[in-house]
Structures are given as C-alpha cells and as structure tokens.
Scaffold this motif. Structure first.
Motif, PDB file in Angstrom:
ATOM      1  N   ASP A   1      -2.778   5.543  10.079  1.00  0.00           N
ATOM      2  CA  ASP A   1      -1.824   5.043  11.072  1.00  0.00           C
ATOM      3  C   ASP A   1      -1.770   3.521  10.953  1.00  0.00           C
ATOM      4  O   ASP A   1      -2.291   2.940   9.986  1.00  0.00           O
ATOM      5  CB  ASP A   1      -2.169   5.536  12.488  1.00  0.00           C
ATOM      6  CG  ASP A   1      -3.472   4.954  13.020  1.00  0.00           C
ATOM      7  OD1 ASP A   1      -4.074   4.109  12.339  1.00  0.00           O
ATOM      8  OD2 ASP A   1      -3.886   5.354  14.128  1.00  0.00           O
TER       9      ASP A   1
ATOM     10  N   MET B   1       0.891  -1.167   0.000  1.00  0.00           N
ATOM     11  CA  MET B   1       0.000   0.000   0.000  1.00  0.00           C
ATOM     12  C   MET B   1       0.927   1.213   0.000  1.00  0.00           C
ATOM     13  O   MET B   1       1.792   1.332   0.868  1.00  0.00           O
ATOM     14  CB  MET B   1      -0.851   0.000   1.278  1.00  0.00           C
ATOM     15  CG  MET B   1      -1.653   1.252   1.474  1.00  0.00           C
ATOM     16  SD  MET B   1      -2.584   1.108   3.020  1.00  0.00           S
ATOM     17  CE  MET B   1      -2.128   2.637   3.802  1.00  0.00           C
TER      18      MET B   1
ATOM     19  N   VAL C   1       2.065  -3.505  12.394  1.00  0.00           N
ATOM     20  CA  VAL C   1       1.181  -3.843  11.268  1.00  0.00           C
ATOM     21  C   VAL C   1       0.967  -5.357  11.140  1.00  0.00           C
ATOM     22  O   VAL C   1      -0.173  -5.806  10.976  1.00  0.00           O
ATOM     23  CB  VAL C   1       1.702  -3.222   9.947  1.00  0.00           C
ATOM     24  CG1 VAL C   1       0.935  -3.767   8.748  1.00  0.00           C
ATOM     25  CG2 VAL C   1       1.571  -1.705  10.006  1.00  0.00           C
TER      26      VAL C   1
HETATM   27  P1  FAD Z   1       5.558  -1.710  10.852  1.00  0.00           P
HETATM   28  O1  FAD Z   1       4.414  -2.099  11.691  1.00  0.00           O
HETATM   29  O2  FAD Z   1       6.885  -1.522  11.528  1.00  0.00           O
HETATM   30  O3  FAD Z   1       5.707  -2.709   9.627  1.00  0.00           O
HETATM   31  C1  FAD Z   1       5.764  -4.107   9.804  1.00  0.00           C
HETATM   32  C2  FAD Z   1       5.546  -4.784   8.491  1.00  0.00           C
HETATM   33  O4  FAD Z   1       4.192  -4.570   8.047  1.00  0.00           O
HETATM   34  C3  FAD Z   1       6.407  -4.288   7.341  1.00  0.00           C
HETATM   35  O5  FAD Z   1       7.698  -4.832   7.411  1.00  0.00           O
HETATM   36  C4  FAD Z   1       5.593  -4.762   6.148  1.00  0.00           C
HETATM   37  O6  FAD Z   1       5.757  -6.146   5.969  1.00  0.00           O
HETATM   38  C5  FAD Z   1       4.159  -4.502   6.615  1.00  0.00           C
HETATM   39  N1  FAD Z   1       3.719  -3.180   6.201  1.00  0.00           N
HETATM   40  C6  FAD Z   1       3.729  -2.018   6.911  1.00  0.00           C
HETATM   41  N2  FAD Z   1       3.236  -1.007   6.172  1.00  0.00           N
HETATM   42  C7  FAD Z   1       2.891  -1.542   4.972  1.00  0.00           C
HETATM   43  C8  FAD Z   1       2.350  -1.009   3.766  1.00  0.00           C
HETATM   44  N3  FAD Z   1       2.041   0.286   3.635  1.00  0.00           N
HETATM   45  N4  FAD Z   1       2.126  -1.855   2.739  1.00  0.00           N
HETATM   46  C9  FAD Z   1       2.412  -3.185   2.840  1.00  0.00           C
HETATM   47  N5  FAD Z   1       2.958  -3.729   3.942  1.00  0.00           N
HETATM   48  C10 FAD Z   1       3.183  -2.926   4.990  1.00  0.00           C
HETATM   49  N6  FAD Z   1       2.513   7.086   6.270  1.00  0.00           N
HETATM   50  C11 FAD Z   1       2.391   7.476   4.978  1.00  0.00           C
HETATM   51  O7  FAD Z   1       3.056   6.899   4.113  1.00  0.00           O
HETATM   52  N7  FAD Z   1       1.528   8.492   4.606  1.00  0.00           N
HETATM   53  C12 FAD Z   1       0.771   9.154   5.537  1.00  0.00           C
HETATM   54  O8  FAD Z   1      -0.002  10.052   5.198  1.00  0.00           O
HETATM   55  C13 FAD Z   1       0.894   8.773   6.915  1.00  0.00           C
HETATM   56  N8  FAD Z   1       0.181   9.389   7.898  1.00  0.00           N
HETATM   57  C14 FAD Z   1       0.312   8.981   9.193  1.00  0.00           C
HETATM   58  C15 FAD Z   1      -0.432   9.620  10.189  1.00  0.00           C
HETATM   59  C16 FAD Z   1      -0.308   9.234  11.515  1.00  0.00           C
HETATM   60  C17 FAD Z   1      -1.131   9.916  12.557  1.00  0.00           C
HETATM   61  C18 FAD Z   1       0.596   8.206  11.868  1.00  0.00           C
HETATM   62  C19 FAD Z   1       0.768   7.779  13.310  1.00  0.00           C
HETATM   63  C20 FAD Z   1       1.329   7.569  10.894  1.00  0.00           C
HETATM   64  C21 FAD Z   1       1.216   7.942   9.558  1.00  0.00           C
HETATM   65  N9  FAD Z   1       1.935   7.330   8.544  1.00  0.00           N
HETATM   66  C22 FAD Z   1       1.801   7.709   7.251  1.00  0.00           C
HETATM   67  C23 FAD Z   1       2.823   6.219   8.837  1.00  0.00           C
HETATM   68  C24 FAD Z   1       2.026   4.946   8.695  1.00  0.00           C
HETATM   69  O9  FAD Z   1       1.043   4.819   9.630  1.00  0.00           O
HETATM   70  C25 FAD Z   1       2.959   3.785   8.932  1.00  0.00           C
HETATM   71  O10 FAD Z   1       4.081   3.914   8.125  1.00  0.00           O
HETATM   72  C26 FAD Z   1       2.248   2.492   8.579  1.00  0.00           C
HETATM   73  O11 FAD Z   1       1.060   2.356   9.304  1.00  0.00           O
HETATM   74  C27 FAD Z   1       3.104   1.289   8.864  1.00  0.00           C
HETATM   75  O12 FAD Z   1       3.571   1.326  10.173  1.00  0.00           O
HETATM   76  P2  FAD Z   1       5.096   1.080  10.404  1.00  0.00           P
HETATM   77  O13 FAD Z   1       5.852   1.859   9.415  1.00  0.00           O
HETATM   78  O14 FAD Z   1       5.383   1.279  11.844  1.00  0.00           O
HETATM   79  O15 FAD Z   1       5.197  -0.460   9.998  1.00  0.00           O
END
Ligand code: FAD
Length: 303
Positions: free
Chosen positions: A97, A65, A131
């Motif tokens: 998030d 995503m 995630v």
């Molecule tokens: P983790 O939980 O550390 O990831 C673990 C594993 O989950 C990854 O190794 C992968 O296998 C899988 N994974 C995680 N994310 C994805 C994905 N997108 N697609 C497929 N697999 C995945 N990010 C943005 O890019 N745009 C935004 O506008 C944005 N707004 C946000 C607003 C808020 C309030 C917050 C708190 C965060 C925001 N983020 C945004 C960040 C986003 O929430 C996180 O990057 C995302 O939810 C994944 O969390 P993480 O990076 O901690 O992944």
C-alpha cells in the motif's frame, strides 16, 4: 555545482480508456486490459527537474517501483532529459500500500546524493496523493505539496507557490526538500530525437533476460545466465544499462514491505453507476448553487 534531483515516477493504467474489462471479478484492476502510461503529473515533476538542471546544473535520477514493463517509462525519462534511471522490481513489493511503497522508495532515495526530490502530486490509478508526503516524512526532510510554480532557488533554499484550493501560498524552505508537482506547474516537453537515438537500446537486466529467454526457448538456466551477463556487460560499457535494484540491494526491512508492511485493507469494492434518477439539475444562479453546496456539506460529501 548545481542541484541533484531525484524524480519518482509511476507507470499507471490509462484510466481515460476504461472499458468493460478494466476490472477483474474480485474488484482488482485488470492491468492487462488497459494501456500502461507515464503518470501524467510525474511528467510535470520530471519537467520541473529538467528546468532546474537547465538553470542551475546538477544531475537528474528517475526512480520507479513497478513490474519489469515499467522500464519503458524510464527510457522515456532518459529521452526527456534524465541522466540516470533506476527500476525497483521485486516480487516481495507486490501488494504494497502507500505506506510500504513510500518506505521502499525511501530506501532507494537514501542511496542517492540528492538536494531535491520531486513527485507527481497524485497517481491516476491509486489516486491517494499520499506517497510524496509519506516519503518526505521517511527521509526526514521538508516538503512542499501541490506546487504550481518554483519561484526561487538559491543559496540552498527554495520558494514555491502552492495551491491551497481557494487560493495560493508561498512557502520558503531550506534544502533538501521534497516537492509534489501539479499539472499546472509546466508543460512537459516532448522526447528529444537526439536522446531517443542515444537511449533507444537502453535496457534493464530483467528486460535483457526476458528477450534472451524468448529467443532461446531451449536454453537451460546456466546458459541464459551467461548470455544475460554478457549482454548486460555490453550495455554497461555503452552507458545503456538501466539500474535495477531489489529489496536485498536496498537493505529493506521485509516486514515493512509488500503485504506485511501494508496496514491498508480493502474490505469491499463497489462499482458505482449513477442512474438518471440520482442526478439533479441545478439552475445556474447563486441561490440554487448555494443550496446545492449546503446539501453536499450536510451529506458530508464536501467539507
Ligand atoms: P500517489 O500517492 O497518488 O502518488 C503520488 C506520487 O508518488 C506519484 O505521482 C509518483 O511521483 C510517486 N509514486 C507513487 N507510486 C510510485 C511508485 N510505485 N514508484 C515511484 N513513484 C511512485 N499496486 C500495485 O501495483 N500492485 C499491488 O500488488 C498493489 N497492492 C495493493 C494492496 C493494497 C491493500 C492497496 C491499498 C494498494 C495496493 N496497490 C498495489 C496500489 C499501491 O499501493 C499504490 O498504487 C501505491 O502505493 C501508490 O499510491 P498511489 O497510486 O495512490 O500514489
């Protein structure tokens, strides 16, 4: 018969190459200032899936995503052994998030016939490691996190060795299962030259549209639409059209997506620069190290 694997992959900014322009003034990440890379532990997750396929057969689907540019890690996955790739891209996913992200990903995984879902343990930008576990919960399946080794896979059950910080644990569960894979699990293989030749022209519909718009700056929307449909048809015939899904296709409840589905609120972001006076030299002996650990526990820095 084999096992069908779904691998969740994320494109992340290369946090090893942080420069002065890495953060915007409002504290958000300036993604354009950092090169985008394949999240490192997602490469380990993909490698685990490829090894499962080599030993037992089955099919590997990768899902990400992200913005249109995330198409590049989908191509990279095809070069490394994935069979099918899906981009979830939709402006309504912005500001998601981890809760909203895992909900949207769960809608996508439910569209696929799977036995094993593999995630990286953690993404190097968001860094939460939430995630994977949230996704397993939403799919209603077992999960094994912090996997360092897959020791057995037979009769629709799996045994994995997981790191628990001060040791290891062996866990056995039946399929379907979600695994989060650590960097110690394997050495990701490099892209195969034959697969690069096969998939180098694979594109998502949004990449096709961007190229056609750049090449035809004066064309109106109807012409662009027709050209995109024609090119996508050609790619599909050759097996080179990467799937692209939006929230409507996923049938997602929009109140659970994007900002409205994200209870996390960032109240304040601080740039922490450690000054010399905040660092402390610790003698390399047991009592000094023990004192330091006690201090860190008292300050609630470690538990
Ligand atoms: P983790 O939980 O550390 O990831 C673990 C594993 O989950 C990854 O190794 C992968 O296998 C899988 N994974 C995680 N994310 C994805 C994905 N997108 N697609 C497929 N697999 C995945 N990010 C943005 O890019 N745009 C935004 O506008 C944005 N707004 C946000 C607003 C808020 C309030 C917050 C708190 C965060 C925001 N983020 C945004 C960040 C986003 O929430 C996180 O990057 C995302 O939810 C994944 O969390 P993480 O990076 O901690 O992944």
């Amino acid at each position: 018969m084999g096992y069908n694997c779904v691998v969740l992959i994320k494109q992340v900014p290369d946090t090893k190459r942080i420069t002065g322009q890495a953060m915007n003034e409002d504290g958000t990440v300036n993604r354009s200032a950092l090169p985008a890379i394949f999240n490192p532990e997602d490469l380990n997750a993909l490698e685990s899936a490829v090894q499962i396929k080599e030993q037992h057969g089955g099919k590997i689907t990768v899902i990400t995503m992200g913005p249109p540019g995330a198409g590049s890690i989908l191509r990279d996955s095809l070069y490394r052994g994935a069979d099918d790739a899906v981009l979830i891209t939709d402006a309504r996913c912005a500001a998601s998030d981890t809760l909203a992200t895992s909900y949207i990903l769960s809608c996508a995984v439910k569209k696929i016939d799977y036995d094993i879902v593999l995630c990286g343990r953690q993404a190097i930008d968001g860094d939460t490691a939430q995630v994977g576990p949230q996704l397993a919960e939403k799919l209603g399946i077992s999960q094994i996190t912090y996997v360092e080794e897959l020791t057995e896979l037979d009769n629709r059950s799996i045994t994995a060795k997981r790191n628990i910080g001060n040791g290891w644990q062996r866990v056995r569960t039946s399929l379907p299962v979600l695994l989060t894979i650590t960097s110690d699990a394997n050495e990701p293989r490099v892209a195969a030259a034959k697969k690069i030749m096969k998939y180098k022209h694979a594109r998502t519909p949004i990449e096709v549209e961007q190229k056609i718009r750049a090449e035809n700056p004066d064309a109106d929307d109807a012409d662009i639409k027709a050209l995109v449909a024609h090119k996508c048809g050609e790619l599909e015939e050759k097996g080179l059209l990467i799937k692209q899904w939006d929230l409507d296709f996923l049938g997602a409840d929009l109140t659970w997506c994007g900002r409205s589905g994200s209870p996390t609120k960032v109240h304040r972001i601080r740039s922490v620069v450690l000054a010399a006076k905040e660092s402390k030299d610790v003698e390399p002996n047991e009592s000094a190290i023990s004192d330091m650990i006690h201090e860190l526990i008292e300050d609630r820095i470690i538990a």
